[in-house]
Design a protein around this motif. Structure first.
Motif, mmCIF file in Angstrom:
data_model
loop_
_atom_site.group_PDB
_atom_site.id
_atom_site.type_symbol
_atom_site.label_atom_id
_atom_site.label_comp_id
_atom_site.label_asym_id
_atom_site.label_seq_id
_atom_site.Cartn_x
_atom_site.Cartn_y
_atom_site.Cartn_z
ATOM 1 N N ILE A 137 0.845 -1.199 0.000
ATOM 2 C CA ILE A 137 0.000 0.000 0.000
ATOM 3 C C ILE A 137 0.880 1.249 0.000
ATOM 4 O O ILE A 137 0.660 2.186 -0.772
ATOM 5 C CB ILE A 137 -0.925 0.011 1.246
ATOM 6 N N SER A 138 1.910 1.255 0.873
ATOM 7 C CA SER A 138 2.747 2.460 0.957
ATOM 8 C C SER A 138 3.473 2.701 -0.366
ATOM 9 O O SER A 138 3.648 3.839 -0.793
ATOM 10 C CB SER A 138 3.736 2.356 2.115
ATOM 11 N N THR A 139 3.885 1.611 -1.036
ATOM 12 C CA THR A 139 4.608 1.776 -2.313
ATOM 13 C C THR A 139 3.694 2.343 -3.394
ATOM 14 O O THR A 139 4.081 3.247 -4.138
ATOM 15 C CB THR A 139 5.192 0.421 -2.761
ATOM 16 N N ILE A 140 2.455 1.839 -3.458
ATOM 17 C CA ILE A 140 1.523 2.326 -4.490
ATOM 18 C C ILE A 140 1.178 3.804 -4.250
ATOM 19 O O ILE A 140 1.260 4.633 -5.152
ATOM 20 C CB ILE A 140 0.243 1.459 -4.507
ATOM 21 N N PHE A 141 0.835 4.137 -3.001
ATOM 22 C CA PHE A 141 0.500 5.534 -2.698
ATOM 23 C C PHE A 141 1.700 6.448 -2.940
ATOM 24 O O PHE A 141 1.566 7.559 -3.425
ATOM 25 C CB PHE A 141 0.055 5.672 -1.233
ATOM 26 N N MET A 142 2.883 5.956 -2.573
ATOM 27 C CA MET A 142 4.074 6.792 -2.678
ATOM 28 C C MET A 142 4.403 7.097 -4.142
ATOM 29 O O MET A 142 4.905 8.171 -4.455
ATOM 30 C CB MET A 142 5.254 6.106 -1.986
ATOM 31 N N THR A 143 4.110 6.119 -5.028
ATOM 32 C CA THR A 143 4.386 6.358 -6.453
ATOM 33 C C THR A 143 3.591 7.569 -6.938
ATOM 34 O O THR A 143 4.117 8.444 -7.640
ATOM 35 C CB THR A 143 4.013 5.109 -7.284
ATOM 36 N N ALA A 144 2.316 7.641 -6.523
ATOM 37 C CA ALA A 144 1.483 8.799 -6.891
ATOM 38 C C ALA A 144 2.042 10.064 -6.237
ATOM 39 O O ALA A 144 2.106 11.135 -6.860
ATOM 40 C CB ALA A 144 0.051 8.564 -6.442
ATOM 41 N N GLY A 145 2.475 9.919 -4.982
ATOM 42 C CA GLY A 145 3.036 11.061 -4.251
ATOM 43 C C GLY A 145 4.280 11.613 -4.934
ATOM 44 O O GLY A 145 4.465 12.830 -5.052
ATOM 45 N N ILE A 146 5.140 10.693 -5.415
ATOM 46 C CA ILE A 146 6.378 11.115 -6.083
ATOM 47 C C ILE A 146 6.038 11.903 -7.353
ATOM 48 O O ILE A 146 6.654 12.933 -7.639
ATOM 49 C CB ILE A 146 7.254 9.887 -6.455
ATOM 50 N N ALA A 147 5.032 11.408 -8.099
ATOM 51 C CA ALA A 147 4.635 12.101 -9.337
ATOM 52 C C ALA A 147 4.217 13.532 -9.010
ATOM 53 O O ALA A 147 4.676 14.492 -9.644
ATOM 54 C CB ALA A 147 3.492 11.349 -9.997
ATOM 55 N N ALA A 148 3.393 13.677 -7.965
ATOM 56 C CA ALA A 148 2.914 15.016 -7.593
ATOM 57 C C ALA A 148 4.088 15.918 -7.207
ATOM 58 O O ALA A 148 4.214 17.052 -7.702
ATOM 59 C CB ALA A 148 1.932 14.894 -6.432
ATOM 60 N N VAL A 149 4.966 15.395 -6.338
ATOM 61 C CA VAL A 149 6.106 16.194 -5.856
ATOM 62 C C VAL A 149 7.003 16.616 -7.021
ATOM 63 O O VAL A 149 7.460 17.762 -7.104
ATOM 64 C CB VAL A 149 6.923 15.372 -4.825
ATOM 65 N N THR A 150 7.262 15.664 -7.940
ATOM 66 C CA THR A 150 8.180 15.948 -9.046
ATOM 67 C C THR A 150 7.657 17.070 -9.923
ATOM 68 O O THR A 150 8.405 17.970 -10.315
ATOM 69 C CB THR A 150 8.375 14.672 -9.898
ATOM 70 N N PHE A 151 6.345 17.046 -10.215
ATOM 71 C CA PHE A 151 5.835 18.037 -11.160
ATOM 72 C C PHE A 151 5.612 19.402 -10.522
ATOM 73 O O PHE A 151 5.652 20.406 -11.211
ATOM 74 C CB PHE A 151 4.589 17.503 -11.880
ATOM 75 N N VAL A 152 5.427 19.459 -9.191
ATOM 76 C CA VAL A 152 5.252 20.804 -8.614
ATOM 77 C C VAL A 152 6.578 21.430 -8.179
ATOM 78 O O VAL A 152 6.688 22.651 -8.119
ATOM 79 C CB VAL A 152 4.256 20.844 -7.420
ATOM 80 N N SER A 153 7.591 20.624 -7.889
ATOM 81 C CA SER A 153 8.791 21.253 -7.314
ATOM 82 C C SER A 153 9.951 21.404 -8.301
ATOM 83 O O SER A 153 10.897 22.118 -8.016
ATOM 84 C CB SER A 153 9.247 20.486 -6.081
ATOM 85 N N LEU A 154 9.919 20.697 -9.431
ATOM 86 C CA LEU A 154 11.054 20.787 -10.354
ATOM 87 C C LEU A 154 10.669 21.554 -11.617
ATOM 88 O O LEU A 154 9.546 21.419 -12.107
ATOM 89 C CB LEU A 154 11.525 19.377 -10.754
ATOM 90 N N PRO A 155 11.599 22.345 -12.162
ATOM 91 C CA PRO A 155 11.337 22.966 -13.468
ATOM 92 C C PRO A 155 11.251 21.874 -14.533
ATOM 93 O O PRO A 155 11.729 20.752 -14.317
ATOM 94 C CB PRO A 155 12.566 23.853 -13.692
ATOM 95 N N SER A 156 10.623 22.180 -15.683
ATOM 96 C CA SER A 156 10.407 21.103 -16.664
ATOM 97 C C SER A 156 11.718 20.623 -17.293
ATOM 98 O O SER A 156 11.851 19.463 -17.636
ATOM 99 C CB SER A 156 9.411 21.531 -17.739
ATOM 100 N N GLU A 157 12.724 21.516 -17.412
ATOM 101 C CA GLU A 157 14.039 21.077 -17.903
ATOM 102 C C GLU A 157 15.138 21.738 -17.092
ATOM 103 O O GLU A 157 14.994 22.871 -16.663
ATOM 104 C CB GLU A 157 14.211 21.462 -19.386
ATOM 105 N N PHE A 158 16.223 21.028 -16.881
ATOM 106 C CA PHE A 158 17.352 21.585 -16.126
ATOM 107 C C PHE A 158 18.583 20.750 -16.439
ATOM 108 O O PHE A 158 18.500 19.754 -17.156
ATOM 109 C CB PHE A 158 17.054 21.573 -14.621
ATOM 110 N N THR A 159 19.750 21.156 -15.909
ATOM 111 C CA THR A 159 20.959 20.345 -16.142
ATOM 112 C C THR A 159 21.482 19.809 -14.822
ATOM 113 O O THR A 159 21.328 20.443 -13.772
ATOM 114 C CB THR A 159 22.082 21.162 -16.815
ATOM 115 N N LEU A 160 22.085 18.621 -14.877
ATOM 116 C CA LEU A 160 22.678 18.005 -13.684
ATOM 117 C C LEU A 160 24.155 17.759 -13.931
ATOM 118 O O LEU A 160 24.555 17.392 -15.034
ATOM 119 C CB LEU A 160 21.984 16.670 -13.376
ATOM 120 N N PHE A 161 24.942 17.932 -12.876
ATOM 121 C CA PHE A 161 26.389 17.733 -12.981
ATOM 122 C C PHE A 161 26.683 16.241 -13.147
ATOM 123 O O PHE A 161 26.184 15.413 -12.406
ATOM 124 C CB PHE A 161 27.061 18.250 -11.703
#
Length: 759
Positions: A360-384
Motif C-alpha cells: 500500500i505504501s509503495t503504491i501511494f508513494m508512487t502517486a506522491g512522487i509524481a505530484a512532488v516531481t511536477f510541482v517542485s522541479l522545473p520542466s528542464e534543467f541540467t545536472l552535474f
C-alpha cells in the motif's frame, strides 16, 4: 521554476515533520492506555471485565504485576547499557570531530580568505576553514540525532512489550495492534526527527553561507557521517550484546537442559530480551536514520553543483526533502490500514497484513512522487555528471525515485520468500533437519547464497536506469525513493523485537499455553518482517554508497576511475576483502562473548540448588554484565577498521586507490550482507516452523526436544550472529566508508597519496 514557491517549500517541509511527530505521539498515547500495573476494580486499564479470554485459574492481578516487574527489569537493563555505550561514544565523537576540523581546515592552511568556487566558476566562495567548522557541527548534529533515534526507539519498545503481552489475553488482533502501533511510534519519530533536524541545519548554515550553496551543502555531508558512525557502533555493539545472550541462553537452556525458550529459570533470559531492544531496535533505528541522512546529503550535494544550486532554485534544491515529507504523509495513511481499517481475527492474517503495508505504501508513494516531481522541479534543467552537464527533464526524476521505491519492494518480497516459513525454501531447510545439524547448515547456506540473485538484479536495474536518466543525482534520489516509506518500514521492523519480547514476558510470567501460542505467531511474522527490514537497509545502502561514491569522485577531482591502473586495482581487491575482515571480527566477538555466557549459565545451573526445580532464582545480573562488557570492548576493533580505512588509504595512497577501495567494498559487501541476513532468518524460521507444528510435515519433525528440533536449534544459533550482527553491520560499513571519503575528499585531493609521492 517549478510550481511550488520558495515560501511554500519553507512551510511544507517542517509542517510534514511536525505532522509526523504528532502522529507518533498519538500512537504512543493509544498504546499507553493499556495499563500494566494492577488497578483496583479495573482490569487491564479497561473498566469492563475481559470476557472469554481471561485465563482460568491464574490470578489476573498477579500475572499483570509479574509482567510489570519483568518489563521493568528489561527496561533498566537496556537503558543502562545504552548510557554506558553513549559514554564511550562521546569520547569517539570528541576525537573524530577534532580530526574532521583539523584535516579539512588544513586544506588551505587554515586561511580565512574567500576563495574561488570549485564548480560555480567566476564566483567567490567561503573559505575552507568555514567548511571545516560547519562540517564538524553537522557531524555532531548527525551523531546526536542518530543516538536520539536509537534511544527513543528502545524506550518505546521496552514500554510496549508487556502491554502487547497483556493485550494477547484479549485476542491476537488486539496484541498485533499494540505491537504495530508501538513500531509506528518509532518509525514516525525517526523520519520526522531526521527531516526536521536536517531542514533546520540547512537554514541555520544558510545564515552564514548566503549564496554560497556549494560550500553549504558540502558541509551538510557531515550530517550523514555523524549519523552513520553512531549507527555503526550501535549496530555492532548491540548486535554482539544480543547474540551473546541469545546463543548462551539457547545452547544451555534448549539443547542441554531441554527447557523452553524464555524460561524464567534460564539465567541469560533477561539479557536475551534486553538484547532484542539494544540490537534490533536501537541499532536498526540508528542504521536506517544513517541511510536516510546520507541519501539526502548525497542528493543535496550533487544538486548544489548542478543548475539548481548555481541558479539558486531553492524549491528544486529541496526536492529530496520534499520527497521525504511526502513519505511521512503517505506512511501515515498506510498505518491506518493496519490499525483502524482492517481487523485481524486469525493468526494466519498477521503476515499478510504486514506485507500489505509495504504494498500500500509503495503504491501511494508512487502517486506522491509524481505530484512532488511536477510541482517542485522545473520542466528542464541540467545536472552535474563527472565534469559535464547533462540535460534532464523533470519526469526523468519521477522514474528514478519510483524505480528505487519499487526495487525496494522487490527486495522486500524476495527476502520474505526466502525467510518466511510459509514458503518452500524454509520448509526445505526444516526438512533437512531430519538428518541432523550438518545438512541443516548446508541447506541454510545454499539458501542464503541463492537469495542474493534477485535483489542484486533489482539493484543493478535501478542503478542502470537511474544513472542513464539523471547521472549520479538519479542514483541518489533512487536511494531516497527506497527510503521514502521509512516510517512504514521501521514500524514493520520494530514490530518484530516488540513481539519477541512480548512472547518472552508471557513465558516468564507463567501465562497459559494459548497466550504463548498467540505471541509466538506474532513473533514468527516479526522474524520475517525483520528480514525484510534488513533487505531494505542493505538495498538502500548499496544505492546510497554508490551515490556518495559518485559525489566523492566529483569532489576529489578524479576524471575517470580506471580499473586497469595498478593504483585503482589494488584498491578494488583490498576493498572487496574488507567486508570479510569486518565479518570475521564481529562473528568472533559474538563467539567469544557467547562462550563466556554459556560457561556462566552452566555454572549457575550446576551450583545454584533448586534452580531447575524453579524454587531458587537465577542471577540475571551477571549475565547482563557479561553481555554489556563484551559488547563495549568488542565493538571498538571493527569500528576502528571502518573509520580508519578511508583516512589511511586517502592520506597515504591517494584518491584513486581510495576510489578502488570504495567500489570493492560496495560490490562484495552487498552480497555478504544479503546472504548472511537471509541465511540466519531462514534458520530461525525453520526452527519456529518445527516448534509451531502447523502442518502435517511440521508435526512429523517435532515436537520441541526431538532430534530434528535440536538440529534446527543449532542452525538457528549459528545464524544468530549472521543475521543480527555481521549482516546488518555490513551495510553500514559500505555507506560509512563512502560518506567519510566524501567529507574528507578536499583534504585527500590537496594532500593525499603521500606514499606514491615519495616513491
Amino acid at each position: 521554476m517549478g510550481l511550488l514557491s520558495e515560501g511554500l517549500t519553507q512551510v511544507v517541509i517542517p509542517l510534514a515533520a511536525v505532522v509526523g511527530l504528532g502522529f507518533a505521539l498519538l500512537q504512543w498515547f493509544l498504546v499507553s492506555r493499556v495499563k500494566v500495573s494492577g488497578g483496583h476494580g479495573e482490569r487491564n486499564g479497561y473498566k469492563d471485565k475481559l470476557i472469554g479470554d481471561e485465563e482460568e485459574g491464574v490470578n489476573s492481578l498477579e500475572v499483570t504485576n509479574k509482567c510489570a516487574e519483568i518489563q521493568h527489569a528489561i527496561s533498566i537493563g537496556a537503558t543502562s547499557f545504552l548510557f554506558t555505550q553513549y559514554r564511550y561514544l562521546s569520547i569517539f565523537v570528541g576525537v573524530f570531530s577534532t580530526i574532521i576540523f583539523l584535516f579539512l581546515g588544513s586544506v588551505k592552511g587554515f586561511s580565512t580568505k574567500s576563495e574561488a568556487c570549485t564548480y560555480n566558476t567566476g564566483n567567490m566562495c567561503k573559505p575552507a576553514l568555514a567548511n571545516a567548522f560547519f562540517s564538524t557541527v553537522a557531524f555532531l548534529l548527525g551523531a546526536f540525532t542518530s543516538v536520539l533515534s536509537g534511544f527513543l526507539g528502545m524506550k518505546i519498545a521496552t514500554y510496549a512489550n508487556a502491554r502487547t503481552t497483556l493485550e494477547a489475553r484479549r485476542g491476537v488482533g488486539k496484541a498485533f495492534i499494540t505491537a504495530f502501533r508501538s513500531g509506528a511510534v518509532m518509525g514516525f519519530l525517526l523520519a520526522a526527527n531526521g527531516l526536521l533536524v536536517l531542514y533546520i541545519t540547512i537554514n541555520l548554515f544558510k545564515l552564514y553561507y548566503g549564496d554560497d550553496w556549494e560550500g553549504l551543502y558540502e558541509s551538510i555531508t557531515g550530517y550523514g557521517l555523524g549519523g552513520s558512525s553512531m549507527a555503526l557502533f550501535g549496530r555492532v555493539g548491540g548486535g554482539i550484546y544480543t547474540k551473546a545472550a541469545d546463543v548462551g541462553a539457547d545452547l544451555v537452556g534448549k539443547v542441554e537442559r531441554n527447557i523452553p525458550e524464555d524460561d524464567p529459570r534460564n539465567p541469560a533470559v533477561i539479557a536475551d530480551n534486553v538484547g532484542d531492544n539494544v540490537g534490533d531496535i536501537a541499532g536498526m533505528g540508528s542504521d536506517l536514520f544513517g541511510s536516510y541522512a546520507e541519501s539526502s546529503c548525497a542528493a543535496l550535494f550533487v544538486a548544489s553543483i548542478s543548475s539548481f544550486g548555481i541558479g539558486h532554485d531553492y524549491t528544486a534544491m529541496s526536492y529530496p526533502l520534499i520527497i521525504s515529507s511526502m513519505g511521512i504523509v503517505v506512511c501515515l495513511v498506510t498505518t491506518l490500514f493496519a490499525t483502524d481499517l482492517f481487523e485481524i481475527r486469525k493468526v494466519s492474517e498477521i503476515e499478510p497484513a504486514l506485507k500489505r503495508q509495504l504494498l500500500i505504501s509503495t503504491i501511494f508513494m508512487t502517486a506522491g512522487i509524481a505530484a512532488v516531481t511536477f510541482v517542485s522541479l522545473p520542466s528542464e534543467f541540467t545536472l552535474f555528471s563527472f565534469g559535464t552537464n547533462k540535460a534532464v527533464k523533470n519526469w526523468y526524476l519521477f522514474f528514478c525515485v519510483s524505480i528505487g521505491l519499487w526495487a525496494g519492494l522487490v527486495i522486500g518480497y524476495t527476502t520474505e520468500y526466502y525467510t518466511s516459513n510459509a514458503y518452500s525454501p524454509v520448509q526445505d531447510v526444516a526438512d533437512s533437519c531430519r538428518t541432523g545439524a550438518a545438512t541443516n547448515v548446508i541447506f541454510g547456506l545454499a539458501l542464503g547464497y541463492k537469495s542474493v540473485i534477485i535483489p542484486v538484479f533489482a539493484i543493478a536495474f535501478a542503478i542502470y536506469v537511474s544513472f542513464s536518466l539523471a547521472a549520479m543525482y538519479g542514483i541518489a534520489v533512487a536511494a531516497l525513493g527506497m527510503l521514502s516509506t521509512i516510517s512504514t518500514g521501521l514500524a514493520i521492523d520494530a514490530y518484530g523485537p516488540i513481539s519477541d519480547n512480548a512472547g518472552g514476558i508471557a513465558e516468564m510470567a507463567g501465562m497459559s499455553h494459548k497466550i504463548r501460542e498467540r505471541t509466538d505467531a506474532l513473533d514468527a511474522a516479526g522474524n520475517t518482517t525483520a528480514a525484510i527490514g534488513k533487505g531494505f537497509a542493505i538495498g538502500s545502502a548499496a544505492l546510497v554508497s554508490l551515490a556518495l561514491f559518485g559525489a566523492y569522485v566529483s569532489r576529489a577531482g578524479i576524471e575517470t576511475v580506471d580499473v586497469l591502473t595498478p593504483k585503482v586495482f589494488i584498491g578494488l581487491i583490498v576493498g572487496a576483502m574488507l567486508p570479510y575482515w569486518f565479518s570475521a571480527m564481529t562473528m568472533k566477538s559474538v563467539g567469544s562473548a557467547a562462550l563466556k555466557m554459556v560457561e556462566e549459565v552452566r555454572r549457575q545451573f550446576n551450583t545454584i540448588p533448586g534452580l531447575m526445580e524453579g524454587t531458587a532464582k537465577p542471577d540475571y545480573a551477571t549475565c547482563v554484565k557479561i553481555s554489556t562488557d563484551a559488547s563495549l570492548r568488542e565493538m571498538i576493533p571493527p569500528g576502528a577498521l571502518v573509520m580508519l580505512t578511508p583516512l589511511v588509504a586517502g592520506t597515504f595512497f591517494g584518491v584513486e586507490t581510495l576510489a578502488g577501495i570504495l567500489a570493492g567494498s560496495l560490490v562484495s559487501g552487498v552480497q555478504i550482507a544479503i546472504s548472511a541476513s537471509n541465511t540466519g532468518g531462514a534458520w530461525d524460521n525453520a526452527k519456529k516452523y518445527i516448534e509451531a507444528g502447523g502442518s502435517e510435515h511440521a508435526k512429523s519433525l517435532g515436537p520441541k526436544g526431538s532430534e530434528p528440533h535440536k538440529a534446527a536449534v543449532i542452525g538457528d544459533t549459528i545464524g544468530d550472529p549472521l543475521k543480527d550482527t555481521s549482516g546488518p553491520s555490513l551495510n553500514i560499513l559500505i555507506k560509512l566508508m563512502a560518506v567519510e571519503s566524501l567529507v574528507f575528499a578536499p583534504f585527500f585531493a590537496a594532500h593525499g597519496g603521500l606514499l606514491f609521492k615519495w616513491l
